[in-house]
Each structure stands twice: as C-alpha cells, then as structure tokens.
Design a protein around this motif. Structure first.
Motif, short mmCIF file in Angstrom:
data_model
loop_
_atom_site.label_atom_id
_atom_site.label_comp_id
_atom_site.label_asym_id
_atom_site.label_seq_id
_atom_site.Cartn_x
_atom_site.Cartn_y
_atom_site.Cartn_z
N ASP A 253 0.81 -1.22 0.00
CA ASP A 253 0.00 0.00 0.00
C ASP A 253 0.84 1.27 0.00
O ASP A 253 0.34 2.35 0.33
N HIS A 254 2.12 1.16 -0.34
CA HIS A 254 3.01 2.32 -0.37
C HIS A 254 3.61 2.48 -1.76
O HIS A 254 3.55 1.56 -2.59
N VAL A 255 4.19 3.65 -1.99
CA VAL A 255 4.99 3.89 -3.20
C VAL A 255 6.41 4.23 -2.77
O VAL A 255 6.65 4.63 -1.62
N LYS A 256 7.33 4.08 -3.70
CA LYS A 256 8.74 4.38 -3.41
C LYS A 256 9.25 5.40 -4.42
O LYS A 256 9.04 5.24 -5.63
N ILE A 257 9.90 6.44 -3.89
CA ILE A 257 10.46 7.48 -4.75
C ILE A 257 11.98 7.48 -4.59
O ILE A 257 12.49 7.70 -3.49
N ASN A 258 12.68 7.18 -5.69
CA ASN A 258 14.14 7.24 -5.69
C ASN A 258 14.59 8.62 -6.13
O ASN A 258 14.09 9.16 -7.13
N VAL A 259 15.51 9.19 -5.37
CA VAL A 259 15.99 10.54 -5.67
C VAL A 259 17.49 10.51 -5.94
O VAL A 259 18.21 9.62 -5.46
N ASP A 260 17.95 11.48 -6.69
CA ASP A 260 19.38 11.61 -6.96
C ASP A 260 19.66 13.03 -7.41
O ASP A 260 18.75 13.79 -7.75
N VAL A 275 11.96 9.76 -9.07
CA VAL A 275 11.18 8.80 -9.85
C VAL A 275 10.32 8.00 -8.89
O VAL A 275 10.83 7.45 -7.91
N CYS A 276 9.02 7.92 -9.18
CA CYS A 276 8.07 7.25 -8.29
C CYS A 276 7.56 5.96 -8.94
O CYS A 276 7.16 5.97 -10.11
N ARG A 277 7.58 4.86 -8.18
CA ARG A 277 7.03 3.58 -8.62
C ARG A 277 6.21 2.98 -7.50
O ARG A 277 6.46 3.25 -6.31
N PHE A 283 5.74 2.41 -13.10
CA PHE A 283 6.10 3.82 -13.08
C PHE A 283 4.86 4.68 -12.87
O PHE A 283 3.85 4.53 -13.56
N LEU A 284 4.93 5.60 -11.92
CA LEU A 284 3.81 6.48 -11.60
C LEU A 284 4.07 7.92 -11.98
O LEU A 284 3.13 8.66 -12.28
N ARG A 306 13.27 17.05 -1.14
CA ARG A 306 12.15 18.00 -1.14
C ARG A 306 11.33 17.86 -2.41
O ARG A 306 10.09 17.91 -2.39
N GLU A 307 12.00 17.67 -3.55
CA GLU A 307 11.29 17.49 -4.81
C GLU A 307 10.47 16.21 -4.80
O GLU A 307 9.38 16.14 -5.39
N ALA A 308 10.98 15.17 -4.11
CA ALA A 308 10.23 13.91 -4.00
C ALA A 308 8.92 14.12 -3.24
O ALA A 308 7.88 13.56 -3.59
N LEU A 309 8.97 14.93 -2.19
CA LEU A 309 7.75 15.22 -1.43
C LEU A 309 6.74 15.99 -2.28
O LEU A 309 5.53 15.74 -2.21
N ALA A 310 7.25 16.93 -3.09
CA ALA A 310 6.37 17.67 -3.99
C ALA A 310 5.75 16.73 -5.03
O ALA A 310 4.57 16.86 -5.38
N LEU A 311 6.55 15.79 -5.53
CA LEU A 311 6.04 14.82 -6.50
C LEU A 311 4.96 13.94 -5.87
O LEU A 311 3.94 13.65 -6.51
#
Length: 345
Positions: A253-260, A275-277, A283-284, A306-311
């Motif tokens: 029930d979760h998503v994962k966002i990889n940041v770089d 990138v969110c999956r 891919f989301l 921070r950009e991941a939270l906005a996404l």
C-alpha cells in the motif's frame, strides 16, 4: 529587506538584483543559499553548527576554517601563478608511503625543525648544527653536514652530482628543479635518502643513538627494494562480477520514490530528480529540476528529497518511501538539521 531579493512566485533569488547590490563574492554566496518553496515562519539558525545552535566552540571552528581556506587559496594562487603545479605533482605523485610525501612537503615549506627554524621561533638559543657546530639550515642538515656527506658518498654518483648542481637556497625550488633533472627512480632514491638522513640525525640528537653512514645507506637500499617489491603487479585469480543490487519494493500500500542529484563538470548549477514507482515497480511519475548557482552534492540531495515530497503531493500519494544514496543528507534530515542546508521546508 531580504524579501526584495526574492521572487516569491518562483521561490528563487532575483539574481540581477543580488548581483547589483552585493560584491561578486558575497553575491555568489547568497545565490548558493537554497530557498524554501513553502511559506514558513523565519527562525534563527547558526550555520557553523549542524543543528543550528550557536556555541563558542563552533564559532572558533568556523573562524579557523575560514582562515585556513584563505591561506590555502593564497598558496594555490601563488603556486599556479608561478607555474609550480607540475613540481607539486612530482611530489604527490611519488610511489612512496605518505609519510615521505609529508616529509618532502614540510621540507619544501621550510617547516622541518632544523636549528635555524627553532632559533627563529625562540625555541633554541643558537642556530648552529648539533652535530658539527656549523650554521644550520635545511641544506646543511640534509646535504652539507659531515654526516650527510658521508651518506651521500655511498650513493649513486651521477644522482648526487645532479643534485648538488642545484644550489638554490629555497628548498621548494631546489626540489622542483631536481625533480626535473632526475629520472623518477633517481628522484625517489633522493627523497628516501633525505628522509633517512633526517631520521638518523634525529636519533643522534634526541636519543643519543648513533647510526653509521653505512647503516643508513643500507637502510635506504633495503627500503627501496621493499618499495619495488610492493609495486610489482600481483597475479590474482579472476573474480566473478558482483550481482547488481535488485530493487527493494515498498509494502503493497506504499509507493517508493528514488531521488538523486548531479553536478555538471562546468559547475555553476546542479540538477535533482525523483522517480516514483509502486510496489510492483510500475512507473507512476517523475520530476527533474535544474537548480542554478548550487553545486554542493549534499545540498542537492536534500533538495532532491524535497522534490520527492512535492512529486508525492502531485500524485496524491500519502504513504511514501524515499530512497537516497547520500547517507550524510539522510542522517541530517533524520536529525532535524536546519542550518546546514538552509530552510528547505
């Protein structure tokens, strides 16, 4: 007012205004401060401490760091302006242990504790050599003293002749000139011999242990043989390639966002991406942002988070795992650090 320097609709600095109001160095420092994309109340934070708390200790460390940075910048400017970068490369590129490189660097900086240096610092009553009574300096201790002469007499004659042809009193220039006139092997032999002579002098002066010139020369020969043995390539059995790490999915029930984050070779700006999956790897969504004037990788990794939270907000996802490969940024966020990266909301 600081607010006059900020474009509120874009949450960025008004670069033209900043550069008009401040001198170049201050303008560059201001433009590298990341701005918050959300409205939050201002708060006091001390940049000299990871948690933003002022202390005398952190102030001392900050002043010391600034002082050392300015001195390093001046030294670098002096060296580069006189074309000495090649000479320093000949020292730091030696295939010898670090302690010999540090010894050579100290010799070039005239910081070896010879009698003249200690006398100048009011640490000795006289500047004469403790072994022969002549006026002491780096050249006397390592080349002209009777003990040093005896050691050099047992060394390669051509190498010693080339070395003695350079009569420069400045140790740095002397080292750089000899590095150009000698082969790499001869230059390494010379550095090892200088280091061995210095060590032998210290033993005699401070411990009363006398090592004969023959013994010192034998030590140099043995040490050089050991260095050659270490530098020989070792036949190793072929290794199997490591398996690439597989993606670790989040709970169902979760998503994962990889940041770089990344910085171009030209510098001057950075880029962050997210990138969110979902749990099955579908891919989301993704987001990428160019950040002008900021090129610190650690700060950029925080901005990527921070950009991941906005996404996640844009995708209406509220159960999110964020993965980053920058441990320092992760630990700073977990610890509630506010000062190191500005107020990034």
């Amino acid at each position: 007012m600081v607010s006059d320097l900020i474009e509120p609709t874009l949450a960025c600095w008004r670069e033209e205004v900043v550069r008009q109001v401040f001198v170049s160095a201050n303008a560059e420092a201001i433009l590298k401060i990341p701005l918050c994309t959300r409205h939050v109340d201002d708060f006091w934070a001390w940049s000299g401490d990871p948690k933003g708390r002022f202390s005398v200790k952190s102030a001392y460390k900050l002043i010391h760091k600034m002082k050392m940075g300015r001195e390093d910048w001046l030294d670098e400017a002096e060296e580069m302006s006189s074309g000495e970068s090649k000479g320093w490369s000949s020292i730091w590129g030696l295939q010898v242990p670090s302690k010999l490189k540090i010894f050579t660097w100290r010799l070039a900086r005239h910081s070896l504790p010879t009698s003249d240096v200690l006398h100048r610092r009011n640490m000795l009553p006289s500047h004469v050599c403790a072994l022969c009574g002549a006026a002491d300096n780096w050249r006397h201790s390592l080349i002209d003293c009777n003990y040093a002469r005896c050691v050099w007499a047992l060394s390669n004659e051509d190498m010693v002749q080339h070395m003695c042809m350079q009569r420069d009193d400045q140790a740095k220039r002397w080292i750089f000139l000899t590095s150009e006139s000698l082969s790499q092997e001869e230059f390494t032999t010379m550095i090892v011999t200088l280091w061995a002579i210095w060590a032998a002098r210290r033993k005699i002066i401070h411990e009363g242990i006398y090592r004969t010139p023959f013994s010192t020369n034998g030590f140099v020969t043995s040490y050089l043989a050991d260095l050659k043995q270490i530098q020989k390539p070792v036949d190793r059995p072929p290794t199997t390639p490591r398996a690439r790490p597989t993606r670790q999915p989040p709970p169902d029930d979760h998503v994962k966002i990889n940041v770089d984050a990344a910085v171009p070779r030209a510098g001057g700006r950075g880029a962050v991406g997210a990138v969110c999956r979902d749990a099955s790897g579908v891919f989301l969504g993704a987001s990428a942002v160019i950040v002008n004037n900021i090129e610190d990788p650690e700060v950029l990794e925080v901005l990527a988070t921070r950009e991941a939270l906005a996404l996640a907000d844009d995708l209406y996802e509220h159960k999110v795992f964020i993965a980053s490969d920058c441990m320092a940024a992760v630990e700073a966020i977990k610890g509630g650090t506010a000062a190191a990266y500005g107020n990034n909301g």
